[in-house]
Design a protein around this motif. Structure first.
Motif, PDB file in Angstrom:
ATOM      1  N   GLY A  53      31.728  20.454 -21.744  1.00 38.90           N
ATOM      2  CA  GLY A  53      32.194  21.474 -20.810  1.00 38.90           C
ATOM      3  C   GLY A  53      31.112  22.488 -20.466  1.00 38.90           C
ATOM      4  N   LEU A  54      31.354  23.255 -19.439  1.00 40.87           N
ATOM      5  CA  LEU A  54      30.384  24.255 -19.003  1.00 40.87           C
ATOM      6  C   LEU A  54      30.346  25.428 -19.965  1.00 40.87           C
ATOM      7  CD1 LEU A  54      31.050  24.406 -15.147  1.00 40.87           C
ATOM      8  CD2 LEU A  54      29.290  23.123 -16.361  1.00 40.87           C
ATOM      9  N   GLY A  55      29.133  25.941 -20.229  1.00 43.75           N
ATOM     10  CA  GLY A  55      28.958  27.104 -21.078  1.00 43.75           C
ATOM     11  C   GLY A  55      29.142  28.398 -20.307  1.00 43.75           C
ATOM     12  N   TRP A  56      29.021  29.523 -21.036  1.00 45.26           N
ATOM     13  CA  TRP A  56      29.262  30.846 -20.448  1.00 45.26           C
ATOM     14  C   TRP A  56      28.397  31.077 -19.212  1.00 45.26           C
ATOM     15  CZ3 TRP A  56      31.279  35.487 -23.439  1.00 45.26           C
ATOM     16  CH2 TRP A  56      31.277  36.628 -22.646  1.00 45.26           C
ATOM     17  N   ASP A  57      27.074  31.002 -19.390  1.00 45.44           N
ATOM     18  CA  ASP A  57      26.178  31.258 -18.261  1.00 45.44           C
ATOM     19  C   ASP A  57      26.357  30.227 -17.155  1.00 45.44           C
ATOM     20  OD1 ASP A  57      24.318  33.572 -19.102  1.00 45.44           O
ATOM     21  OD2 ASP A  57      24.293  32.264 -20.852  1.00 45.44           O
ATOM     22  N   GLU A  58      26.644  28.998 -17.544  1.00 43.48           N
ATOM     23  CA  GLU A  58      26.855  27.959 -16.536  1.00 43.48           C
ATOM     24  C   GLU A  58      28.043  28.296 -15.640  1.00 43.48           C
ATOM     25  OE1 GLU A  58      25.735  23.633 -17.793  1.00 43.48           O
ATOM     26  OE2 GLU A  58      26.912  24.523 -19.403  1.00 43.48           O
ATOM     27  N   THR A  59      29.112  28.835 -16.225  1.00 37.75           N
ATOM     28  CA  THR A  59      30.278  29.155 -15.407  1.00 37.75           C
ATOM     29  C   THR A  59      29.949  30.242 -14.385  1.00 37.75           C
ATOM     30  OG1 THR A  59      31.134  30.803 -16.992  1.00 37.75           O
ATOM     31  CG2 THR A  59      31.866  28.521 -17.264  1.00 37.75           C
ATOM     32  N   VAL A  60      29.041  31.156 -14.756  1.00 36.61           N
ATOM     33  CA  VAL A  60      28.634  32.195 -13.808  1.00 36.61           C
ATOM     34  C   VAL A  60      27.904  31.564 -12.627  1.00 36.61           C
ATOM     35  CG1 VAL A  60      27.220  34.253 -13.462  1.00 36.61           C
ATOM     36  CG2 VAL A  60      28.510  33.965 -15.590  1.00 36.61           C
ATOM     37  N   TYR A  61      26.924  30.710 -12.929  1.00 33.41           N
ATOM     38  CA  TYR A  61      26.135  30.092 -11.863  1.00 33.41           C
ATOM     39  C   TYR A  61      26.988  29.156 -11.002  1.00 33.41           C
ATOM     40  CZ  TYR A  61      21.907  31.806 -14.168  1.00 33.41           C
ATOM     41  OH  TYR A  61      20.932  32.607 -14.704  1.00 33.41           O
ATOM     42  N   VAL A  62      27.795  28.318 -11.636  1.00 31.36           N
ATOM     43  CA  VAL A  62      28.578  27.333 -10.891  1.00 31.36           C
ATOM     44  C   VAL A  62      29.666  28.007 -10.062  1.00 31.36           C
ATOM     45  CG1 VAL A  62      30.126  25.339 -11.102  1.00 31.36           C
ATOM     46  CG2 VAL A  62      28.060  25.477 -12.519  1.00 31.36           C
ATOM     47  N   SER A  63      30.244  29.080 -10.601  1.00 34.45           N
ATOM     48  CA  SER A  63      31.343  29.737  -9.876  1.00 34.45           C
ATOM     49  C   SER A  63      30.896  30.331  -8.539  1.00 34.45           C
ATOM     50  CB  SER A  63      31.952  30.851 -10.741  1.00 34.45           C
ATOM     51  OG  SER A  63      31.058  31.948 -10.888  1.00 34.45           O
ATOM     52  N   VAL A  82      19.887  28.344  -9.566  1.00 35.57           N
ATOM     53  CA  VAL A  82      20.745  27.345 -10.215  1.00 35.57           C
ATOM     54  C   VAL A  82      21.989  27.089  -9.377  1.00 35.57           C
ATOM     55  CG1 VAL A  82      22.153  26.861 -12.244  1.00 35.57           C
ATOM     56  CG2 VAL A  82      19.897  27.872 -12.521  1.00 35.57           C
ATOM     57  N   SER A  83      22.562  28.145  -8.819  1.00 38.69           N
ATOM     58  CA  SER A  83      23.759  27.959  -7.988  1.00 38.69           C
ATOM     59  C   SER A  83      23.467  27.055  -6.798  1.00 38.69           C
ATOM     60  CB  SER A  83      24.268  29.318  -7.501  1.00 38.69           C
ATOM     61  OG  SER A  83      24.625  30.138  -8.593  1.00 38.69           O
ATOM     62  N   LEU A  84      22.319  27.237  -6.177  1.00 39.61           N
ATOM     63  CA  LEU A  84      21.944  26.379  -5.051  1.00 39.61           C
ATOM     64  C   LEU A  84      21.622  24.965  -5.522  1.00 39.61           C
ATOM     65  CD1 LEU A  84      19.762  28.912  -3.040  1.00 39.61           C
ATOM     66  CD2 LEU A  84      22.115  28.227  -2.570  1.00 39.61           C
ATOM     67  N   LEU A  85      21.054  24.855  -6.729  1.00 41.18           N
ATOM     68  CA  LEU A  85      20.731  23.530  -7.269  1.00 41.18           C
ATOM     69  C   LEU A  85      21.986  22.690  -7.487  1.00 41.18           C
ATOM     70  CD1 LEU A  85      18.279  21.843  -8.503  1.00 41.18           C
ATOM     71  CD2 LEU A  85      19.102  22.674 -10.714  1.00 41.18           C
ATOM     72  N   VAL A  86      23.061  23.322  -7.970  1.00 38.27           N
ATOM     73  CA  VAL A  86      24.286  22.565  -8.272  1.00 38.27           C
ATOM     74  C   VAL A  86      25.213  22.459  -7.075  1.00 38.27           C
ATOM     75  CG1 VAL A  86      24.150  23.235 -10.693  1.00 38.27           C
ATOM     76  CG2 VAL A  86      25.566  24.585  -9.130  1.00 38.27           C
ATOM     77  N   ALA A  87      24.934  23.192  -6.004  1.00 39.48           N
ATOM     78  CA  ALA A  87      25.839  23.219  -4.854  1.00 39.48           C
ATOM     79  C   ALA A  87      26.147  21.843  -4.269  1.00 39.48           C
ATOM     80  CB  ALA A  87      25.270  24.136  -3.769  1.00 39.48           C
ATOM     81  N   LEU A 141      16.355  18.386 -24.306  1.00 41.22           N
ATOM     82  CA  LEU A 141      17.466  17.454 -24.148  1.00 41.22           C
ATOM     83  C   LEU A 141      18.780  18.190 -23.917  1.00 41.22           C
ATOM     84  CD1 LEU A 141      16.537  14.914 -26.950  1.00 41.22           C
ATOM     85  CD2 LEU A 141      16.828  14.348 -24.536  1.00 41.22           C
ATOM     86  N   PHE A 142      18.972  19.300 -24.613  1.00 38.85           N
ATOM     87  CA  PHE A 142      20.235  20.028 -24.511  1.00 38.85           C
ATOM     88  C   PHE A 142      20.374  20.713 -23.161  1.00 38.85           C
ATOM     89  CE2 PHE A 142      22.997  23.745 -25.507  1.00 38.85           C
ATOM     90  CZ  PHE A 142      24.111  23.054 -25.940  1.00 38.85           C
ATOM     91  N   TYR A 143      19.266  21.270 -22.652  1.00 37.29           N
ATOM     92  CA  TYR A 143      19.355  22.041 -21.414  1.00 37.29           C
ATOM     93  C   TYR A 143      19.006  21.249 -20.161  1.00 37.29           C
ATOM     94  CZ  TYR A 143      20.241  26.258 -24.051  1.00 37.29           C
ATOM     95  OH  TYR A 143      20.836  27.191 -24.866  1.00 37.29           O
ATOM     96  N   GLY A 144      18.473  20.041 -20.309  1.00 44.55           N
ATOM     97  CA  GLY A 144      18.176  19.235 -19.130  1.00 44.55           C
ATOM     98  C   GLY A 144      19.375  19.014 -18.228  1.00 44.55           C
ATOM     99  N   PRO A 145      20.555  18.655 -18.765  1.00 44.29           N
ATOM    100  CA  PRO A 145      21.721  18.415 -17.897  1.00 44.29           C
ATOM    101  C   PRO A 145      22.596  19.636 -17.696  1.00 44.29           C
ATOM    102  CG  PRO A 145      22.222  17.673 -20.115  1.00 44.29           C
ATOM    103  CD  PRO A 145      20.819  18.223 -20.159  1.00 44.29           C
ATOM    104  N   GLN A 146      22.092  20.825 -18.053  1.00 43.24           N
ATOM    105  CA  GLN A 146      22.910  22.027 -17.917  1.00 43.24           C
ATOM    106  C   GLN A 146      22.521  22.816 -16.673  1.00 43.24           C
ATOM    107  OE1 GLN A 146      24.065  24.422 -21.171  1.00 43.24           O
ATOM    108  NE2 GLN A 146      23.619  22.877 -22.714  1.00 43.24           N
ATOM    109  N   ALA A 147      23.478  23.557 -16.173  1.00 44.11           N
ATOM    110  CA  ALA A 147      23.253  24.409 -15.002  1.00 44.11           C
ATOM    111  C   ALA A 147      22.637  25.722 -15.462  1.00 44.11           C
ATOM    112  CB  ALA A 147      24.572  24.651 -14.267  1.00 44.11           C
ATOM    113  N   MET A 148      21.387  25.629 -15.910  1.00 42.78           N
ATOM    114  CA  MET A 148      20.635  26.763 -16.434  1.00 42.78           C
ATOM    115  C   MET A 148      19.233  26.733 -15.836  1.00 42.78           C
ATOM    116  SD  MET A 148      22.638  28.472 -18.489  1.00 42.78           S
ATOM    117  CE  MET A 148      21.719  29.315 -19.754  1.00 42.78           C
TER     118      MET A 148
END
Length: 494
Positions: A53-63, A82-87, A141-148
């Protein structure tokens, strides 16, 4: 001319791949680097898992771009890269596994392109090892697939350093100029202040060599990436200086803080060490961290002896600048902060290891090679020992947020709704609610406004043990959720 200049810079002739019958001349040069990127992507999907699932900071960027939940409060230090990257995914799908797969594929491709940028400067065996060392860190490895943002700053810094060296040495290298513009923009797009620090040694080199076209390209790329952040500073934060000041306050006040021990504590699998207390991880977990700068300095010594110091000194200088504020200027630690430094140091470290395991004539040294292979195997084991329990703990924490969101829905707190209190930002995203805070770094509302909202919209607050119950929630019904207590108000329908 360009080939001669590169050879002068690195002190050695470029490797030539044998021409395969009927195949492209450079196929043998490309595939080891492509393999590193592909294995990195596969390792993320296998070890970190798309269902995380999405982490704290990820939810900020994705939202900021998601239709699943309202945009969370966007504090001063953050940038919208990051927000533009995941858009491309998050703007139309709420699927976290799909987003993870997208980011894993993108991060693997980006690593390949960053390594490919160094191809005229170092042999492919050095770049393959450098990519392997960086990609195998549990942090990568941990942060490669994260919205960070930190991995992408690392990729930008790695690419920009290579392109600067190439463009300074061979001004006719148009690919290097385009790569420099794009990588500078990527860094600044993600984290403008980190980009400025990592780019400072590049700017010094360009000025010393008086390459004005390269200077314009580098500054133009950085400006293109940072322009949105600067404009937003004036439209939403009261000006650039005010945004910088607010960002400093959120980080505890930038100044002299010795955070080296904090970073060491975080290596045991703590994604955020604030406050950073407790014992240090064992030597097996931290040994690579101490070996990294020593091997990098050895790589510099090897490069000086071979009269090709520039190609090693520049990534070293950029790594030092990228790491300095996170080691000496903030009072807490997160291992992801040092990802740009790790990416840049991987080049001289890999060069040193390759030199130690080969003779001047290119033959292998059996004993040194055996020791290096054993050390690499031990390194991989240690990284997995930290990564796998971290993924399990993180997944469990995110499942708790999901269960809390399900409880909110069961109690009638559904969108449009508002959530306040303990961990309100990530839980609100999982529940599809807005979030609000009256104090702290994410303060964006008042108690009066929240009480007024509760008259016509579902509102809930999460209270942790020892926290004060807000006045507006004193008459609300409540339920216990583990150690937390959930207070909620659901207005009656018309």
């Amino acid at each position: 001319m360009a080939g001669h200049a590169y050879a002068t810079l690195v002190g050695t002739r470029r490797e030539r791949a044998p021409r395969a019958p009927g195949g492209p001349r450079r196929a043998g040069v490309v595939w080891p680097l492509a393999t590193v990127g592909a294995v990195f992507t596969a390792a993320q999907l296998l070890l970190v898992r798309p269902g995380l699932g999405l982490g704290w900071d990820e939810t900020v960027y994705v939202s900021q771009v998601s239709g699943h939940a309202p945009a969370a409060f966007f504090s001063a230090p953050r940038a919208r890269g990051v927000s533009l990257l995941v858009a491309p995914v998050a703007s139309w799908s709420s699927s976290t596994p799909l987003l993870r797969v997208y980011l894993a594929l993108l991060s693997g491709l980006a690593l390949y392109l960053a390594l490919r940028a160094w191809r005229p400067l170092f042999p492919v065996r050095v770049l393959t090892l450098a990519g392997t060392l960086f990609a195998s860190l549990w942090i990568t490895l941990f942060y490669g697939p994260q919205a960070m943002p930190n991995y992408w700053v690392a990729i930008g810094a790695l690419t920009a350093t290579a392109c600067t060296l190439r463009a300074v040495t061979a001004p006719s290298d148009r690919t290097a100029l385009w790569g420099l513009a794009a990588s500078g923009a990527l860094m600044a797009w993600m984290r403008p202040m980190d980009a400025a620090l990592a780019a400072l040694p590049l700017l010094v080199l360009v000025l010393l060599r008086r390459r004005w076209t390269v200077l314009a390209v580098l500054l133009g790329g950085l400006a293109a990436g940072a322009v949105e952040w600067v404009v937003e500073a004036y439209t939403a934060y009261g000006g650039l200086l005010n945004r910088l000041s607010d960002g400093s306050d959120i980080q505890g006040g930038l100044g002299w803080h010795l955070a080296v021990a904090d970073q060491l504590r975080s290596l045991g699998g703590r994604t955020l060490c604030r406050p950073c207390t407790g014992t240090l991880p064992g030597p097996a977990v931290t040994l690579w961290w101490f070996a990294l700068p020593l091997l990098a300095l050895l790589g510099l010594a090897v490069a000086v002896r071979a009269r090709r110091a520039a190609a090693t000194l520049l990534p070293l200088a950029s790594a030092v600048m990228a790491a300095f504020p996170y080691l000496f200027m903030i009072g807490y630690a997160a291992p992801r902060f040092l990802l740009p430094a790790y990416a840049l140091l991987a080049i001289p470290v890999a060069d040193a290891l390759c030199r130690l395991t080969t003779t001047p004539g290119g033959a292998r040294r059996p004993v040194a090679t055996t020791l290096a292979v054993l050390a690499l195997a031990a390194h991989l084991t240690v990284q997995l020992t930290v990564l796998l329990p971290l993924v399990d703990r993180t997944a469990a924490a995110h499942r708790d947020w999901s269960r809390t969101a399900a409880t909110l829905h069961r109690l009638g707190v559904r969108e449009p709704c508002l959530l306040t209190g303990h961990e309100a930002i990530p839980v609100a995203f999982y529940a599809g609610c807005s979030s609000a805070a009256t104090t702290g770094h994410n303060a964006n509302s008042t108690s009066t406004a929240i009480a007024r909202t509760a008259r016509h919209r579902p509102v809930a607050t999460l209270v942790a043990p020892g926290d004060r119950l807000p006045d507006y929630a004193r008459t609300w019904p409540s339920v216990r959720l583990g150690e937390l207590r959930l207070y909620y108000a659901v207005p009656e329908g018309p």
